[in-house]
Enzyme design. Structure first.
Site, PDB file in Angstrom:
ATOM      1  N   HIS A  14       0.840  -1.141  -0.110  1.00 30.50           N
ATOM      2  CA  HIS A  14       0.076   0.034  -0.169  1.00 30.50           C
ATOM      3  C   HIS A  14       0.832   1.412  -0.107  1.00 30.50           C
ATOM      4  O   HIS A  14       1.487   1.682   1.155  1.00 30.50           O
ATOM      5  CB  HIS A  14      -0.944   0.042   1.224  1.00 30.50           C
ATOM      6  CG  HIS A  14      -1.709   1.124   1.322  1.00 30.50           C
ATOM      7  ND1 HIS A  14      -3.220   1.049   1.401  1.00 30.50           N
ATOM      8  CD2 HIS A  14      -1.775   2.583   0.995  1.00 30.50           C
ATOM      9  CE1 HIS A  14      -3.764   2.197   1.540  1.00 30.50           C
ATOM     10  NE2 HIS A  14      -2.695   3.177   1.376  1.00 30.50           N
ATOM     11  N   LYS A 100      -9.522  -0.468  -5.999  1.00 28.44           N
ATOM     12  CA  LYS A 100      -9.620   0.465  -4.525  1.00 28.44           C
ATOM     13  C   LYS A 100     -10.781   0.975  -4.326  1.00 28.44           C
ATOM     14  O   LYS A 100     -11.465   1.714  -4.998  1.00 28.44           O
ATOM     15  CB  LYS A 100      -8.313   1.143  -4.460  1.00 28.44           C
ATOM     16  CG  LYS A 100      -8.380   2.136  -3.253  1.00 28.44           C
ATOM     17  CD  LYS A 100      -7.686   1.220  -2.016  1.00 28.44           C
ATOM     18  CE  LYS A 100      -8.047   2.056  -0.752  1.00 28.44           C
ATOM     19  NZ  LYS A 100      -6.783   2.839  -0.277  1.00 28.44           N
ATOM     20  N   HIS A 137     -10.405   0.943   1.785  1.00 33.63           N
ATOM     21  CA  HIS A 137     -10.430   1.869   2.922  1.00 33.63           C
ATOM     22  C   HIS A 137     -11.644   1.783   3.805  1.00 33.63           C
ATOM     23  O   HIS A 137     -12.763   2.124   3.480  1.00 33.63           O
ATOM     24  CB  HIS A 137     -10.420   3.382   2.295  1.00 33.63           C
ATOM     25  CG  HIS A 137      -9.967   4.250   3.398  1.00 33.63           C
ATOM     26  ND1 HIS A 137      -8.736   5.049   3.454  1.00 33.63           N
ATOM     27  CD2 HIS A 137     -10.844   4.798   4.339  1.00 33.63           C
ATOM     28  CE1 HIS A 137      -8.858   5.802   4.686  1.00 33.63           C
ATOM     29  NE2 HIS A 137      -9.938   5.613   5.287  1.00 33.63           N
ATOM     30  N   HIS A 175      -4.456  -0.807   5.874  1.00 35.24           N
ATOM     31  CA  HIS A 175      -4.135  -0.093   7.116  1.00 35.24           C
ATOM     32  C   HIS A 175      -5.102   0.098   8.178  1.00 35.24           C
ATOM     33  O   HIS A 175      -5.752   0.942   8.769  1.00 35.24           O
ATOM     34  CB  HIS A 175      -3.856   1.496   6.671  1.00 35.24           C
ATOM     35  CG  HIS A 175      -4.982   2.034   5.700  1.00 35.24           C
ATOM     36  ND1 HIS A 175      -6.215   2.167   5.925  1.00 35.24           N
ATOM     37  CD2 HIS A 175      -4.787   2.665   4.752  1.00 35.24           C
ATOM     38  CE1 HIS A 175      -6.934   2.731   4.974  1.00 35.24           C
ATOM     39  NE2 HIS A 175      -5.822   3.271   4.308  1.00 35.24           N
TER      40      HIS A 175
HETATM   41  C1  NCD Z   1      -3.580   8.921   2.068  1.00 39.36           C
HETATM   42  C2  NCD Z   1      -3.153  10.047   1.132  1.00 39.36           C
HETATM   43  O1  NCD Z   1      -2.742  11.236   1.621  1.00 39.36           O
HETATM   44  O2  NCD Z   1      -3.394   9.956  -0.056  1.00 39.36           O
HETATM   45  N1  NCD Z   1      -3.410   9.732   3.623  1.00 39.36           N
HETATM   46  C3  NCD Z   1      -3.451   9.000   4.682  1.00 39.36           C
HETATM   47  O3  NCD Z   1      -3.465   9.572   5.699  1.00 39.36           O
HETATM   48  N2  NCD Z   1      -3.175   7.769   4.725  1.00 39.36           N
HETATM   49  C4  NCD Z   1      -4.794   8.276   1.951  1.00 39.36           C
HETATM   50  C5  NCD Z   1      -5.158   7.120   2.393  1.00 39.36           C
HETATM   51  O4  NCD Z   1      -4.620   5.895   2.383  1.00 39.36           O
HETATM   52  O5  NCD Z   1      -6.062   7.261   3.208  1.00 39.36           O
HETATM   53 ZN    ZN Z   2      -3.203   4.982   1.804  1.00 35.43          ZN
END
Ligand code: NCD
Ligand code: ZN
Length: 346
Positions: A14, A100, A137, A175
């Site tokens: 990721h 995604k 997500h 995540h």
């Molecule tokens: C990611 C981004 O900046 O594109 N930001 C994050 O805080 N992880 C987007 C995401 O994966 O949620």
């Molecule tokens: Zn991300």
């Protein structure tokens, strides 16, 4: 005595590389250590079709410095207008490894994402049929739901009903940040997996908010209470095939992080492997690092484990730049807040 470990070269399941000057600036940080990465499609405009993915793949390869080897694994951004036939063609091309799902409004550049899951059922059914993974997500966007509860509520109200209604759909919970996420991933069959970031193994919500607000620790999903960080550590270091590394390294220039409405994202591409060695050593699980960073991901994505290797050695305090200076502006490298003694050799 020098302590060192050798593992198959790791992959990042990721990653945000962005485009243009930012891509140029951050790509070497990943390519230095990782053989492959799942490339997030939340560009402006997003990577929606096979043609978009082919073009973006070309821009990534053009930005790769000579002599570096790196394979971008492309991902399509699911919209309510996505065509199941284009997704099938993308899978058949071999270039696209996942689709995604961003609930609209959940995170950076997600406004083109999905509002009504019923509108994408045709695509998801096609994906279940062809075995193409859906990266999710997993946060609800309902304003009434507290931001610290959005992952757990998503699992109960969206993810579980979705998986029950489309049997065979292969899902990666991206995540995960909660003990509920860990438990749900663990209880699934081999059509379910979860990525865990480096930073969620290191920080809890106090690191963001106690003693002054730390914008470089703000990301989405936001870091939760300590009990959740400990659950993530246990999962990542367990060696269980369900869990693998997805750094979610997400560069934003400092001016947009240190801002009245700061962007979400931690930039960990530069120092993830030394940080992970530190974490796995603390947990007495250095022998499991290869499962988390190099074996479990390829197994889920049905790809070979990398044949080349990486050696990490413990020695003097590790150093890395505070910031990566890109033509788009400086990007602050994630600071764990403690000394790290692991180095990537070579
Ligand atoms: C990611 C981004 O900046 O594109 N930001 C994050 O805080 N992880 C987007 C995401 O994966 O949620
Ligand atoms: Zn991300």
């Amino acid at each position: 005595m020098t302590q060192s470990i050798t593992l198959p070269r790791p992959d990042d399941w990721h990653l945000h590389l962005r485009d243009g000057a930012m891509l140029q600036g951050v790509l070497p940080e990943t390519a230095r250590h990782f053989a492959r990465a799942i490339i997030m499609p939340n560009l402006v405009p997003p990577v929606v079709t096979l043609a978009d993915a082919q073009a973006y793949h070309g821009r990534i390869m053009a930005a790769l410095p000579k002599g570096m080897h790196f394979e971008p694994l492309m991902v399509l951004y699911l919209t309510e207008g996505t065509d199941p036939a284009d997704v099938a063609a993308a899978h058949a091309s071999g270039l696209v490894k996942a689709v995604k799902l961003y609930p609209a409004g959940a995170t950076t550049n997600s406004h083109g994402g999905v509002r009504d899951i019923d509108k994408v059922r045709g695509v998801l059914e096609k994906m279940a049929e062809i075995g193409l993974p859906l990266c999710v997500h997993g946060e609800v966007t309902t304003p009434e739901v507290d931001i610290f509860d959005r992952e757990a509520v998503f699992i109960d109200t969206v993810l579980d009903p979705l998986r029950r209604s489309i049997p065979g759909l292969r899902v990666v919970m991206e995540h995960i940040t909660t003990e509920q996420g860990v438990a749900y991933a663990r209880a699934g069959g081999d059509d379910l997996a979860a990525t865990i970031t480096t930073h969620h193994l290191i920080i809890n919500r106090n690191h963001i908010l106690a003693g002054g607000i730390k914008p470089h620790y703000y990301c989405l999903p936001v870091a939760k209470r300590e009990q959740h960080r400990l659950a993530l550590r246990a999962a990542a270091t367990s060696g269980e095939p369900r869990f693998f590394l997805g750094t979610d390294s997400a560069p934003h220039v400092d001016a947009l992080k240190e801002h009245a409405c700061g962007c979400a994202g931690c930039f960990t591409a530069t120092n993830t492997m030394p940080l992970l060695a530190h974490v796995f050593e603390e947990e007495g699980a250095l022998d499991k690092l290869e499962h988390f960073a190099a074996r479990n991901g390829p197994a889920f994505y049905r790809l070979p484990v990398n044949k080349t290797t990486m050696t990490l050695t413990k020695g003097a305090a590790a150093q890395w730049p505070d910031k990566i200076l890109t033509e788009a502006g400086p990007v602050t490298v994630f600071n764990p807040g403690f000394p790290v003694h692991w180095h990537v050799e070579g």
